[in-house]
Each structure stands twice: as C-alpha cells, then as structure tokens.
Design a protein around this motif. Structure first.
Motif, short mmCIF file in Angstrom:
data_model
loop_
_atom_site.label_atom_id
_atom_site.label_comp_id
_atom_site.label_asym_id
_atom_site.label_seq_id
_atom_site.Cartn_x
_atom_site.Cartn_y
_atom_site.Cartn_z
N ASP A 211 7.95 9.68 -3.27
CA ASP A 211 7.62 8.83 -2.13
C ASP A 211 8.86 8.28 -1.43
N THR A 212 10.05 8.54 -1.99
CA THR A 212 11.28 8.16 -1.28
C THR A 212 11.68 9.25 -0.28
N VAL A 213 10.86 10.26 -0.15
CA VAL A 213 11.08 11.33 0.83
C VAL A 213 10.40 10.94 2.14
N TYR A 214 11.16 10.81 3.20
CA TYR A 214 10.59 10.62 4.53
C TYR A 214 11.57 11.08 5.58
N HIS A 215 11.07 11.22 6.81
CA HIS A 215 11.86 11.87 7.85
C HIS A 215 13.18 11.17 8.12
N ALA A 292 4.80 15.82 -8.34
CA ALA A 292 4.38 15.00 -7.20
C ALA A 292 2.87 15.08 -7.00
N ASP A 293 2.32 16.27 -7.13
CA ASP A 293 0.88 16.45 -6.97
C ASP A 293 0.10 15.64 -8.01
N LYS A 294 0.61 15.60 -9.24
CA LYS A 294 -0.08 14.84 -10.30
C LYS A 294 -0.11 13.34 -9.98
N VAL A 295 1.02 12.79 -9.54
CA VAL A 295 1.07 11.37 -9.19
C VAL A 295 0.07 11.08 -8.08
N LYS A 296 0.06 11.91 -7.07
CA LYS A 296 -0.85 11.74 -5.93
C LYS A 296 -2.31 11.82 -6.36
N THR A 324 4.77 7.28 2.90
CA THR A 324 4.84 8.66 2.40
C THR A 324 3.71 8.94 1.42
N LEU A 325 3.52 8.03 0.47
CA LEU A 325 2.46 8.21 -0.53
C LEU A 325 1.08 8.25 0.13
N MET A 326 0.81 7.31 1.02
CA MET A 326 -0.52 7.23 1.63
C MET A 326 -0.83 8.45 2.49
N ASN A 327 0.15 8.89 3.26
CA ASN A 327 -0.10 10.02 4.15
C ASN A 327 -0.20 11.34 3.37
N TYR A 328 0.59 11.48 2.32
CA TYR A 328 0.49 12.68 1.49
C TYR A 328 -0.88 12.73 0.81
N ALA A 329 -1.38 11.59 0.36
CA ALA A 329 -2.67 11.54 -0.33
C ALA A 329 -3.85 11.47 0.63
N GLY A 330 -3.60 11.28 1.92
CA GLY A 330 -4.69 11.19 2.90
C GLY A 330 -5.47 9.89 2.79
N LYS A 368 -8.51 -12.49 -1.82
CA LYS A 368 -8.66 -12.32 -3.27
C LYS A 368 -9.11 -10.91 -3.69
N PRO A 369 -8.31 -9.88 -3.38
CA PRO A 369 -8.68 -8.52 -3.80
C PRO A 369 -8.61 -8.35 -5.31
N ASP A 370 -9.43 -7.45 -5.83
CA ASP A 370 -9.42 -7.17 -7.27
C ASP A 370 -8.14 -6.45 -7.69
N TRP A 371 -7.65 -5.59 -6.82
CA TRP A 371 -6.45 -4.80 -7.13
C TRP A 371 -5.45 -4.93 -5.98
N VAL A 372 -4.16 -5.03 -6.33
CA VAL A 372 -3.09 -5.03 -5.32
C VAL A 372 -2.10 -3.94 -5.70
N ILE A 373 -2.02 -2.93 -4.86
CA ILE A 373 -1.09 -1.83 -5.09
C ILE A 373 0.28 -2.24 -4.55
N ILE A 374 1.29 -2.29 -5.40
CA ILE A 374 2.65 -2.59 -4.94
C ILE A 374 3.27 -1.26 -4.50
N LEU A 375 3.38 -1.09 -3.19
CA LEU A 375 3.91 0.17 -2.66
C LEU A 375 5.42 0.31 -2.87
N PRO A 376 6.23 -0.73 -2.61
CA PRO A 376 7.66 -0.64 -2.94
C PRO A 376 7.88 -0.97 -4.42
N TRP A 377 7.55 -0.01 -5.28
CA TRP A 377 7.57 -0.21 -6.72
C TRP A 377 8.95 -0.64 -7.23
#
Length: 406
Positions: A211-215, A292-296, A324-330, A368-377
């Motif tokens: 996910d550190t891959v971008y244009h 990469a496919d497995k992570v996605k 990058t992650l969101m767009n690759y995973a759709g 108050k979401p049940d889950w919060v995805i931290i995108l900048p891990w």
C-alpha cells in the motif's frame, strides 16, 4: 519502457494494482459529479541496476498540484523525528549561523523551522503552493520550483550552494531521478553533505507494504540502486542509518565522489544484507504479487463479514497508502462509512476512487463505530494514544496483515 536510471529495457513486472487515481487527489463534493482520471498502478524492476519503478503514465505536475493536500506537520511523531534530526545533524556537521541548509520538498516547513530556531540559515524548495504558503507563514523561505539541475544551477549562480542538502521522502517522488541527483551535486558545496531519507524497498518486500505504492512514488529504493544513481552523478554514499519511520526507512549520507571522508562500514554491510535478501535477483520480486493479493483478500473478507452481522466500520487517516489499499480492493462507501483525518485540508473532501467522506476526528466519538481501520498503519501507536474508543470500538490494521489492535 526503459529504466529511468540505466535505460535498460524493462521486462519484469513486480506488482500490478490495477487502475487508480492519484492517491493525494482528494475530491470536493462538486468534483464527485465529474469523471475521475485514473492511471495504471504497475511496478517494474530493472534487472540491470535493480531500480523498482512505476510504469510511465502520470506526470509530476498532475500529481503535485497547487492544492496538494499532504501536510507533514499533521503527524506529531513525524514532527518529533524532524526535531531530533535537526539537533543531531547540526551537531554532527557543526552547522552554525555561517552555514546554509537546503531542504528539497520542504512541504509546510515542518523541518526547516527547527533550523531557523537554531539560527541556521536555510531555504526550502517546494513546488506546491498550498504547503509553501504554510511554510512562509511561519517564516521559512521557499523557492517554488521542482528541483533538478536547472534549479540547482540557478541556486549555484546566486552563490547559494549548501553545506547540507536534505530531503525526506522526496527521492522516491521524482520522475527524473538522474536529473534530480545531478542537481544535488550542483547545489552542494565542496565538503558538503546530502541527507536523503526514503522508505526502504527491502522493508516493503519483507513486510508486504504494497500500500506504499502509489503514483506519486516513481521509484522504490534500495541502497543497491541508490549507490548506482549517485555514482553516475559523481556522488558517493558514505554512511547510512536505519529508522522505523514509514514502515522502515533508510537515511543516506552523500558527498562529492572525491570527498576525503571514508565510506563507513554501514554501507557495505547494507549492500550485503540487500543482496542476501535477494534484491539482485528476480524471484523475490516475482513472488510479491501473491502476498499483496492475500492482504487485500483478507481485508475484504473481514469487512464483508462485519457488515453482514450489522457492525459499523469507519477508518482513521486519509493517507495515500489507505487510498492504494481501498482502490486496489475496490472498497466503497458501502463497506466503510467514513474516514477521519486531523488535517483540515482533507476534511470535507472525499477519498479519491472510493469517494468515502473525510470528517474531523471528533466524529468518531459522535458516531461510535464498532471498528476503526487505521489506514496509516505506520503511526498506529500515535493514533491509538490520541483516539480513545471508550464505547468499546476496536482498532484494526490490514497491512502487513489483518490485526485487531484493541
């Protein structure tokens, strides 16, 4: 396509993430009604100099526009990293009021403000108006240009060669890496030092950091490739340091090729480590797509399963790596309700490609979401310290593997 450094024919695809818009091209509500430009996001590895690089489509002026939304000062941990660096390098090089420092890609002045505070004259080179405006407001002088031989020659003609040229997370962002590197030589005083810090390709491979891959990242750098690029520009890497920033970074110390300083053992040791890891042979690159496919796929399964049982999901950090992650995973708005970000420049806008709304951090407490995805891990610890999910929500990261953090 030919290699950007050595001009060898590129034949080996390293990673194919499909099509995506530029990762920092955040959208206004009005812009959602217009067509969105996307580019192939594909990496090649050169089997001659081992430079990993994007396929040629997007141009720098399309990616680093006047309203560029990435401001370095948003991250407190990055500000602390910059402050520590200033103190250490000023001491190591003996910088004073008689010295001159140039930072290439000075962004919002996050680093140079420390040199100013220490009484060390400096200049930022920054092409994006939004960040340059912010830097000038705190007193940092800025030359609003892309850096290369032409800009370096202009500075040299004005007598503004530097004792220290530094660049954090810019070396990967330049489309013509040879011109940029030759510019470093032109703008560097005899006896001067170059410091470049960049994400380390070996760490990207080791930790599945696709996910550190971008244009905006035209190159993905190893010391093997950087040493070759420096040598062609009549420069030499004489020392390196490793840091955990951005998932694992290298800071190189460079000088003119005839500089009397000896090359430290750290350089040869890293070159040997990279070769042992496999960075000078194709298999390590060719096996990466499946990882990469497995992570996605694991991330998508998690989101879908949580939605099926009625859980609400938000994300934190409208970072380029998240796009990058969101767009690759759709991933779209149906799986992630909103993204929170501390940068005012992003709030009220929408994520490129996924069109998920970006809101201020206080929205987490309100909704108050049940889950919060931290995108900048890479700054997950900082996020968890700043944001307390007191209602029982849990933080999750998807890279390098799916993991519940709290």
């Amino acid at each position: 396509m030919k290699c950007r450094h050595c001009q060898a024919e590129l034949e080996h695809v390293f990673l194919d993430l499909g099509y995506a818009p530029p990762s920092n091209a955040y959208l206004s509500k009005k812009a959602l009604q217009a067509p969105e430009t996307t580019f192939p996001l594909k990496l090649y590895v050169c089997n001659q100099c081992w430079l990993v690089q994007t396929e040629d489509y997007a141009q720098a002026d399309e990616l680093f526009s006047g309203d560029y939304a990435y401001f370095s000062s948003t991250s407190q941990s990055w500000l602390q990293h910059a402050s520590r660096y200033t103190e250490a390098i000023a001491k190591r090089l003996g910088l004073s009021k008689n010295s001159f420092v140039i930072e290439v890609a000075s962004n919002d002045g996050y680093l140079l403000k420390n040199f100013l505070a220490a009484g060390i004259p400096c200049l930022g080179v920054e092409p994006t108006d939004s960040t340059a405006d912010a830097a000038e407001k705190i007193g940092v002088p800025v030359l609003r240009e892309f850096f290369g031989v032409a800009t370096a020659t202009k500075l040299a003609d004005l007598g503004k060669c530097a004792d220290l040229i530094c660049g954090n997370n810019v070396y990967a962002h330049v489309p013509d890496i040879n011109d940029f590197t030759k510019g470093l030589r032109v703008a560097l005083k005899e006896g001067g030092t170059i410091n470049l810090e960049f994400p380390h390709l070996m760490r990207l491979l080791e930790k599945n950091q696709f996910d550190t891959v971008y244009h905006e990242h035209f190159s993905y750098l190893s010391l093997i490739a950087v040493s070759s690029i420096f040598a062609q520009a009549k420069l030499r890497v004489f020392d390196i340091e490793e840091f955990p920033t951005h998932g694992g970074s290298l800071r190189i110390y460079g000088c003119h090729e005839n500089d009397p300083r000896v090359t430290e053992s750290s350089v040869m040791e890293m070159l040997e480590r990279e070769a042992k890891f496999g960075l000078k042979s194709l298999p390590v690159y060719q096996s990466f797509q499946k990882k990469a496919d497995k992570v996605k796929n694991d991330f998508l399964v998690f989101l879908i399963e949580q939605k099926r049982v009625g859980k609400s999901i938000a994300a934190y950090g409208a970072a380029a790596k998240g796009n990058t992650l969101m767009n690759y995973a759709g991933i779209k708005h149906d799986l992630i309700d909103f993204v929170c970000d501390a940068a005012p420049s992003k709030q009220g806008k929408f994520m490129p490609g996924s069109h998920i709304p970006i809101l201020p951090p206080e929205e987490l407490t309100k909704r108050k979401p049940d889950w919060v995805i931290i995108l900048p891990w890479n700054i997950a610890d900082e996020v968890i310290r700043q944001q307390t999910l007191s209602w029982g929500g849990k933080f999750v990261i998807a890279v390098p593997e799916l993991k519940v953090l709290s």
